[in-house]
Design an enzyme around this catalytic site. Sequence first.
Site, PDB file in Angstrom:
ATOM      1  N   SER A 151       1.498   0.080  -1.869  1.00  9.07           N
ATOM      2  CA  SER A 151       1.358  -1.321  -2.257  1.00  9.07           C
ATOM      3  C   SER A 151       0.446  -1.392  -3.473  1.00  9.07           C
ATOM      4  CB  SER A 151       0.781  -2.149  -1.107  1.00  9.07           C
ATOM      5  OG  SER A 151       0.464  -3.469  -1.535  1.00  9.07           O
ATOM      6  N   TYR A 181      -5.309  -3.015   5.992  1.00  7.16           N
ATOM      7  CA  TYR A 181      -4.108  -2.843   5.165  1.00  7.16           C
ATOM      8  C   TYR A 181      -4.443  -2.109   3.860  1.00  7.16           C
ATOM      9  CZ  TYR A 181       0.224  -3.893   2.725  1.00  7.16           C
ATOM     10  OH  TYR A 181       1.413  -3.786   2.039  1.00  7.16           O
TER      11      TYR A 181
END
Length: 477
Positions: free
Chosen positions: A322, A334
Amino acid sequence: MGPPGCRLWPQAPGEEQLQPPPPRLRPAPLLLPPPCLEPAAPKGRCPPPPPSRPSADPLHLANPRHATASRGGWGGHLQPRWGGSRARTPPPPQCVPQGTGLWGGDRAQILSTPPCNLGGGHNVGSLGSAPGAQGLTLGGGGNPRSPQVPPCPPPPPTMWPYVLLAVLAWALGWLVRDRRRLPCVQDKHVFITGCDSGFGNLLARRLARRGYRVLAACLTPRGAEGLQRGCAGHLRTTLLDVTRSDSVRRAAEWVREEVGEKGLFGLVNNAGVANPIGPTEWMRIEDYRQVMAVNAFGAIEVTLALLPLLKRARGRVVNTSSVLGRLSANGGGYCLSKYCIEAFSDSLRRDMRHFGVKVSIVEPGFFRTAVTDLGGIEAALRRLWERLAPETRLSYGEDFFHKYLKVQRLIMNVICDTDLGKVTACMEHALGARHPRTRYSAGWDAKLLWLPASYLPACLVDLALALILPKPAHCQR
């Protein structure tokens, strides 16, 4: 006796006669050759000397002691001086460009001029056309001293055109190399995790239509049935929970039976979760473990289990990271898990290059998937807020939670992209190109916002995020 200024010359004994003095000889005027029209000095050489008017009297050229400079300096014409003091000699120039005079202007514009007769017995010799010529002949073939002036050094070569050509050649070669594809993909097996929805689901359908033998892993039976029912082509599904080692082992055995001796050509680690995300102080260690178990440790365990099959086929590994793996914009597990995937992919790529296994990283921006669903994000954030200690909630203030939700909705609605094909196109290129890239950035926000921001100084990124996110009620700064 005669008048003053006259002289008596005896003619005969006892006789005197008044005779005028002999006339004083005036030197003949100096006739210089016409000045040559010289081109402008090239870049890096001495500039041409300033023009000056030639003197009418050649004696000051024949004898430098009878010459002096005018008030305007040596750039002007020389005036004859018949007095007793010696005139200054001009300072020697630093260098002599080809085709220009030694002293500039009228004084010696004869570096490449042949000898000529000026009349009245005065000759001007030539310095010669060679750069090393140093002599000047004036007045009856005399050769006064002239300074030993070295020629100007050649200008350094200009490298910018060559640098520009090298950059253009590299860009053209990179484009041609990037567009080369594998000739045949009909017999190549690709294993994809996280195919219930999102990127994995779309990628499995597209690869099956292109002729790949797709092995799709889903978390739930419902997701596997839906993918199998609505897909054409060679596609097989299985159940996989990447957080359980026994599930990973069963999936690896199933893949080994499917691929046989040919090995596994492609592995796409796509399974992942995001929640909970929020301020770091609101988290517990279980929240980090839950996200890291899926996004980081699950992908690592699946890769290690299938690595022998990948080496056999000299295949490809595509790890879904990401933009938050380059820049940590919020708390929670995350961002940590994506940083972990970046590091794992780099080390794996360097280790497997000796065996012909290529490793690529896909870094999507913000897209409309289950990970970025606003309902799930806000529900998880509310659970974090409600379990906070009263003292911690008081330090943030009761309005902080609602302001945080408002900013989060604004960001998701503005920058989230609905075209998931931008990400799957990067994954397809990493699998089907002869020379896959190391990293792929998918989405306009990844290319224009997050990726450039990751190269900025940390103080600037901190300031930008501080201006966007709400501040606690009891802020100490």
